[in-house]
Design an enzyme around this catalytic site. Structure first.
Site, short mmCIF file in Angstrom:
data_model
loop_
_atom_site.label_atom_id
_atom_site.label_comp_id
_atom_site.label_asym_id
_atom_site.label_seq_id
_atom_site.Cartn_x
_atom_site.Cartn_y
_atom_site.Cartn_z
N SER A 188 0.86 -1.18 0.00
CA SER A 188 0.00 0.00 0.00
C SER A 188 0.90 1.23 0.00
CB SER A 188 -0.88 0.01 1.26
OG SER A 188 -1.55 1.25 1.42
N TYR A 215 -1.90 0.56 10.72
CA TYR A 215 -1.92 0.07 9.34
C TYR A 215 -0.62 0.43 8.63
CZ TYR A 215 -3.57 -0.79 4.58
OH TYR A 215 -3.72 -1.25 3.29
#
Length: 249
Positions: free
Chosen positions: A134, A147
């Protein structure tokens, strides 16, 4: 599966990027092992694309060993896609259990599957390993501490693998998507609050969708094997950076 078919494993194939990737790779001629926890979803997908469903929780070493046994001795492509985000609390308010779960799925799950299947990638003579990370693996932002920490782990693992597998016939690629609208990512992150999940994309003209990332995965996988795409960052045109998103409203 014919002896000529290339084989691919896609984890997290029950929805979103994983599901779209399984479809795209099947269209490109791969026999796809659709891997996820939700048996009903991956069985339906495997039936649709002519693949094989393998129920597996990537954080469970025993289930990952069973996955490796189901794949066999040879594998052409591994797409480590299983992952996800939980919560948007600031670091000082975060639930440690949420952080543990994110690290377990994103990092340890990727580790276990990679350890189990790299021998089969090597045995193919021309293996490809793609980790779906990501842009959160390259930047940080408020409310994303857990995250971003997990995805930074995936980025670091991918780069380390490329060094450690150098000299073996396995390419290693990281694909880092930015804003991708899928049916479950933001919904899961926000505890099932559909209105809050919709707000994430409010006013954004054409965020990426799962099929966009699947197309990138398939492009990387189908390059001549001497060509290694180390890392690709993929964002919608509306998103210039993690903090810079153009919204029409």
């Amino acid at each position: 599966m014919s002896s000529r078919s290339k084989s691919a494993v896609v984890t997290g194939a029950s929805s979103g990027i994983g599901e779209a990737t399984a479809r795209s790779l099947a269209e490109a001629g791969y026999h796809v092992f659709c891997v996820a926890r939700r048996t009903d979803r991956i069985e339906a997908l495997a039936t649709e694309i002519g693949g094989t469903a393998v129920t597996c929780d990537v954080t469970d070493a025993g289930q990952v060993d069973a996955l490796a046994a189901a794949i066999g001795e040879r594998l052409d492509l591994l797409v480590n896609n299983a992952g996800g985000a939980i919560g948007v609390e600031q670091v000082t308010d975060a639930d440690p259990e949420g952080w543990r779960r994110m690290y377990d799925v994103n990092v340890i799950g990727t580790l276990l599957v990679t350890q189990a299947l790299v021998p089969a990638l090597v045995a193919s003579g021309a293996g490809t390993l793609i980790n779906i990370s990501s842009t959160a693996g390259h930047d940080v932002y408020e409310g994303g501490g857990g995250y971003t920490a997990a995805k930074h782990g995936v980025t670091a693992m991918t780069g380390t693998l490329r060094l450690e597998l150098n000299g073996l016939p396995v390419r290693v690629t990281e694909i880092a998507p930015g804003m991708v609208r899928t049916e479950e990512f933001s919904l899961n992150r926000l505890g099932g609050d559909q209105a809050a999940a919709d707000d994430v994309y409010a006013g954004v003209d054409e965020p990426l969708v799962a099929a966009d990332i699947a197309d990138v995965v398939t492009w990387v996988a189908t390059r001549p094997h001497h060509v290694n795409i180390d890392s690709l960052t993929v964002r919608p045109i509306a998103q210039a950076a993690v903090h810079k998103v153009h919204r029409t409203t």
